[in-house]
Design a protein around this motif. Structure first.
Motif, mmCIF file in Angstrom:
data_model
loop_
_atom_site.group_PDB
_atom_site.id
_atom_site.type_symbol
_atom_site.label_atom_id
_atom_site.label_comp_id
_atom_site.label_asym_id
_atom_site.label_seq_id
_atom_site.Cartn_x
_atom_site.Cartn_y
_atom_site.Cartn_z
ATOM 1 N N ALA A 164 0.826 -1.255 0.055
ATOM 2 C CA ALA A 164 -0.088 0.112 0.064
ATOM 3 C C ALA A 164 0.991 1.268 -0.026
ATOM 4 O O ALA A 164 0.559 2.233 -0.765
ATOM 5 N N MET A 165 1.915 1.363 0.757
ATOM 6 C CA MET A 165 2.773 2.394 0.819
ATOM 7 C C MET A 165 3.436 3.024 -0.279
ATOM 8 O O MET A 165 3.443 4.093 -0.802
ATOM 9 N N ILE A 166 3.959 1.919 -0.849
ATOM 10 C CA ILE A 166 4.838 2.388 -2.128
ATOM 11 C C ILE A 166 3.791 2.501 -3.237
ATOM 12 O O ILE A 166 3.780 3.477 -3.983
ATOM 13 N N SER A 167 2.413 1.778 -3.175
ATOM 14 C CA SER A 167 1.525 2.274 -4.134
ATOM 15 C C SER A 167 1.190 3.834 -4.021
ATOM 16 O O SER A 167 1.313 4.773 -5.098
ATOM 17 N N VAL A 168 1.016 4.161 -2.847
ATOM 18 C CA VAL A 168 0.718 5.652 -2.544
ATOM 19 C C VAL A 168 1.734 6.636 -2.806
ATOM 20 O O VAL A 168 1.698 7.711 -3.562
ATOM 21 N N ILE A 169 3.204 6.092 -2.571
ATOM 22 C CA ILE A 169 4.263 6.747 -3.172
ATOM 23 C C ILE A 169 4.191 7.083 -4.675
ATOM 24 O O ILE A 169 4.716 8.393 -5.060
ATOM 25 N N ILE A 170 4.105 5.968 -5.393
ATOM 26 C CA ILE A 170 4.116 5.949 -6.866
ATOM 27 C C ILE A 170 3.129 7.137 -7.319
ATOM 28 O O ILE A 170 3.563 7.909 -8.220
ATOM 29 N N VAL A 171 1.966 7.059 -6.682
ATOM 30 C CA VAL A 171 0.874 8.020 -7.223
ATOM 31 C C VAL A 171 1.385 9.431 -7.035
ATOM 32 O O VAL A 171 1.279 10.506 -7.533
ATOM 33 N N SER A 172 1.893 9.890 -5.895
ATOM 34 C CA SER A 172 2.617 11.047 -5.346
ATOM 35 C C SER A 172 3.401 11.499 -6.288
ATOM 36 O O SER A 172 3.696 12.615 -6.793
ATOM 37 N N VAL A 173 4.447 10.579 -6.648
ATOM 38 C CA VAL A 173 5.506 10.707 -7.526
ATOM 39 C C VAL A 173 5.191 11.145 -8.885
ATOM 40 O O VAL A 173 5.439 12.167 -9.575
#
Lengths: 350, 292, 278
Positions: free
Chosen positions: B157-166
């Motif tokens: 979940a966290m890496i997914s959120v990071i991908i979207v923000s990036v």
């Protein structure tokens, strides 16, 4: 129309005193030029007349009335700035009209004034243009028209010609003189260019370091400079000055008053020297002559000598000036004058 | 006429009054109020029953595991976003630096997500990351890679959120870096070419040092911005699964109605962190001015 | 010193393709959103995915809009965004003028305060601001989404910078033309700063149209909520798997911004670069 008077005026910026206890009267209807090196206080003086930077103490009078507490827009003065300060978002017409509108001049009157002024300065075909589409000279005319249309009693100009090219500048100089003649208004003109000052002024006010050095018509300032500063500021090239070697007194003569000859003449002051440089300007030639102790500029109408040639430089006694240790010019009827003249003769034989 | 100078002296203050009033009322005063609240057990129903409890809220914060988990999540998120965004936007900026029509179009395209509401971004990516019908898993399958649970597993979940923000912010930082790159006078590169410097050396020895002030600056605003992350988390994961994506602001948000005092104290802690980062920013800014 | 011939045709083509791929990564999700918004429920579940819907399902939009008071949401978004811009401009212009053109005691400190305010995010201050506005009894109105943004630190900063570049002589000339300070601002400063004002207004528009956090923490009832919140709750009201409906709602939220971006992309890009570089 109005005269302008400074009475014991002092101006300081953040405790730094620029002008101290200055008194000056600018005559009604005259073309007065304030001239001096940059930082001498001439612009400060003009801005005090306009009320843009009011004096710290003392009073400024326009037409005999103390305007110290009058807002710039209500002093009846108009000003032309060096960069013209044209309102870039307004058309030429709106630029000229702006002051009239603020003064609630009715519309028909405004239109009539704008048309007649723009015809005077040759802008009638440009009234609906934006300033960005105008040339430098035309912008200058907009600035002049904007000032003229208000029929000010005092016309202030802050180096208005310095952004124009050399040719246009000469032409505008003539136009400004004619404009002054026609309007008959008090003109105050600030410049650092002594040629502009000499060619346009009725009266020159020469300033340095916040103090008035001399206030006189151009002829007087040229022929009878009151001190060393005036002698060296006015004239191209400036007056030649050398040490007399007595009481710290300096002697001086103008470049065009020296005579060059191959053989020693019978002039009162005469030295030998070598021509170091030669500038051929067309109608005249300027030589730099180096003698044992001094270096002098000489302006000749004839081009007779070459570089490295040895020449004699002579000056007639009535063309000689002496300046005391305090820089003040020593008058011809001063008791010491003849003594210095004799001392000068001694220098000649070097 | 006599009171004119008085008006002229007062005028600047009158003119800035509305602006300063707004700032004092909605920023300065709330900060003071926040600090005050952090010392209270606040009663929302009846404010007069609120109780002063000193540093108890802070003691509680630093003894609770869920706070540290939220702090850790925020730090993880921040590091992930900052590192990825920095590297990718620098690469893309250098790549798209040359002025051409197509480069301009690509830059505008990359920038577009930045002006779209985070709500839309989050929803589109939730749909893309949907485990059974989403496009991302379809593409992974199509090229023979294992699929992912994306937002629905606590490990991804966290890496997914990071991908979207990036993905959302790369375009913005690319623009800033491109602007910095284009402000470098070309004569420097010409001089380097005459000195026979290799491309890599030119980048490392000339380009990078010259844009380092902007890079420092980006680094700091990115860090501060990432520390306040909330919207993505709120919409995409609701802090889950298993609190894996609960960040500091989301943590405060969850306490905002029931434990105002505690939420405020956490807000004070967040403010202190941001202040520290801002302090670093100003220090760097000072060195930047010196640098230029 | 870069020669076109340095790149061989193969490299140039490869570079072009690579750029196109990168562009697709950033643009495709939006196209996918539009495509999904026009699909049937079955099409969204299909495998492989439906790229282009067989028949555009415009009804999805009607359904999305009937899921809540969307007219109200849209009206709220417009009202809030335009009010914020108007209020900010009214507050910012005199302040920027004073900071740019007047000398007064405490100017530096006051301006530092503006910059400091810039650094403190709403995520820190929302609790006390909410309590304060609740005290004032205006929580159930649009005001909590408008008045806290009356002072835009970014706007004041940028406009002051712009005003400072306007030559002092133009202002002095206007004073000699007997213009009041109000007339100088209205007839000279504002017309001359239109590019900066447009930049600031667009930046505000984008930020406030897109805002989600602030309305989320400041509103208690649907009647005062903006579009962003309405769309965000679509997922709850429409059920988790009705992506075609959710995407339809999403399109409605995105289109106004994309339209503004298409018209004024230069200004918007400049606004964001400014807001970063300061």
């Amino acid at each position: 129309m109005a005269s302008i008077e400074f009475v014991h005026v002092t101006k300081s910026f953040d405790k730094h005193v620029v002008i101290k206890d200055l008194n000056l009267k600018i005559e009604d209807g005259k073309f007065t030029v304030l001239v001096g090196p940059s930082g001498c206080g001439k612009t400060t003086l003009m801005r005090m007349i306009a009320g843009l930077d009011p004096q710290t103490s003392g009073s400024v009078l326009i037409g005999g009335k103390d305007v110290s507490r009058v807002a710039p827009g209500q002093r009846g003065v108009a000003m032309v700035f060096q960069n013209y300060a044209i309102y870039p978002t307004m058309s030429v017409r709106e630029n000229i009209e702006f002051g009239l509108k603020n003064n609630k001049v009715p519309k028909e009157e405004r239109t009539r004034l704008v048309e007649s002024i723009s015809a005077t300065v040759g802008l009638q075909d440009y009234l609906d243009r934006k300033p960005a589409t105008l040339s430098g000279g035309q912008r200058q005319r907009v600035a002049l028209a904007r000032a003229m249309v208000k029929k000010p009693s005092v016309f202030l100009m802050d180096e208005p010609l310095s952004n124009l090219d050399a040719k246009l500048r000469v032409q505008m100089r003539v136009e400004l003189i004619e404009m002054h003649k026609k309007l008959g208004t008090t003109f105050v003109y600030v410049t650092h260019d002594q040629v502009e000052a000499m060619s346009m002024a009725d009266t020159i006010v020469l300033m340095n370091q916040g103090q008035i050095q001399q206030e006189a018509p151009p002829e007087t300032i040229y022929h009878l400079p009151s001190n060393l500063f005036a002698a060296q500021f006015i004239g191209v090239p400036p007056m030649n000055v050398g040490d007399l070697g007595e009481d710290g007194v300096k002697f001086g003569f103008r470049p065009e008053n020296a005579v060059l000859s191959a053989e020693p003449g019978d002039n009162h002051f005469s030295v030998r020297g070598i021509i170091v440089t030669r500038e051929m300007l067309g109608s005249e030639t300027i030589y730099q002559v180096r003698s044992a102790r001094h270096s002098f500029m000489v302006k000749c109408t004839e081009d007779l000598f070459t570089v490295d040639q040895e020449v004699c430089l002579g000056v007639k006694p009535d063309k000689m000036f002496f300046f005391g240790a305090d820089g003040k010019r020593i008058e011809r009827d001063d008791a010491r004058f003849d003594g210095y003249m004799k001392a000068l003769r001694g220098l000649s034989h070097e | 006429m006599n009171n004119k100078p008085v008006w002229e002296a007062v005028r600047p203050y009158v003119m800035i009054l509305p602006a300063m009033g707004g700032i004092i009322l909605f920023v300065i005063y709330p900060v003071i109020y926040l600090v005050k609240l952090s010392f209270y057990k606040y009663n929302l129903m009846n404010a007069s029953k609120s109780k002063f409890i000193g540093l108890d809220n802070f003691k509680q914060i630093f003894s609770r595991e869920d706070f540290f988990s939220a702090l850790l999540n925020t730090v993880l998120y921040t590091v992930g976003v900052v590192v990825l965004t920095m590297i990718l936007s620098l690469l893309i900026a250098v790549w798209l630096n040359r002025k051409s029509r197509f480069n301009a179009i690509v830059q505008a395209g990359i920038f577009t997500p930045h002006i779209i509401s985070i709500v839309s971004i989050a929803l589109v990516w939730m749909w893309l990351m949907e485990p059974s019908h989403g496009l991302l898993n379809f593409l992974l399958k199509a090229i023979g890679l294992p699929t992912s649970q994306w937002l629905q597993s606590s490990s991804t979940a966290m890496i997914s959120v990071i991908i979207v923000s990036v993905w959302q912010s790369i375009g913005y930082y690319t623009l800033i870096i491109v602007a910095a790159l284009q402000s470098i006078p070309p004569t420097i590169y010409e001089a380097a070419a005459l000195d026979n410097a290799s491309k890599f050396k030119v980048f490392y020895k000339i380009t990078l040092p010259l844009i380092s002030p902007q890079l420092f600056f980006i680094l700091i605003i990115m860090t501060i911005g990432s520390f306040k992350v909330f919207d993505t988390v709120k919409i995409m994961t609701g802090g889950g699964p298993n609190n894996a994506t609960t960040t500091l602001v989301y943590y405060i948000y969850e306490f905002r109605t029931n434990s105002i005092g505690y939420a405020s104290a956490t807000g004070v802690v967040l403010m202190a962190i941001i202040a520290l980062l801002t302090f670093v920013y100003f220090r760097l800014l000072a060195s930047k001015v010196h640098y230029q | 010193m870069r020669y076109i011939s340095e790149l061989r045709p193969v490299e140039r083509t490869l570079g072009f393709v690579l750029k196109a791929v990168v562009l697709a990564v950033f643009v495709f999700p939006f196209l996918w959103m539009v495509s999904t918004s026009l699909q049937t429920f079955q099409e969204t579940l299909a495998f492989p995915p439906t790229w282009i819907p067989a028949a555009p399902q415009w009804i999805n939009f009607a359904e999305a809009m009937s899921a809540g008071p969307f007219l109200t949401y849209a009206r709220n978004s417009v009202t809030v965004t335009l009010s914020v811009i108007a209020l900010q401009l009214i507050v910012m212009i005199p302040a920027a003028y004073a900071f740019a053109k007047y000398k007064f005691a405490g100017k530096k400190a006051l301006f530092a305060m503006v910059l400091l305010a810039f650094m403190i995010p709403g995520q820190v201050t929302f609790i006390p601001v909410y309590l304060m506005l609740a005290d004032w009894g205006i929580i159930d109105t649009l005001l909590p989404q408008i008045i806290p943004f009356m002072s835009s630190a970014f706007g004041i900063f940028l406009l002051r910078q712009y005003f400072m570049q306007i030559p002092q002589e133009i202002i002095e000339s206007a004073r000699l033309d007997n213009a009041s300070e109000f007339a100088i601002i209205r007839k000279i400063m504002i017309p001359m700063s239109m590019p900066a004002l447009a930049t600031i207004a667009l930046f505000s528009f984008v930020s406030h149209w897109n805002d989600y956090f602030w309305p989320l923490v400041m509103t208690d009832s649907a009647g005062v909520r903006p579009l962003t919140m309405g769309i965000a709750v679509l997922r709850e009201t429409e059920g988790i798997s009705n992506w075609h409906i959710i995407m339809a709602g999403n399109v409605v939220l995105v289109v106004p911004i994309l339209l503004v971006y298409a018209i004024a992309s230069k200004h918007i890009v400049k606004a964001f670069v400014y807001s970063g570089i300061k």
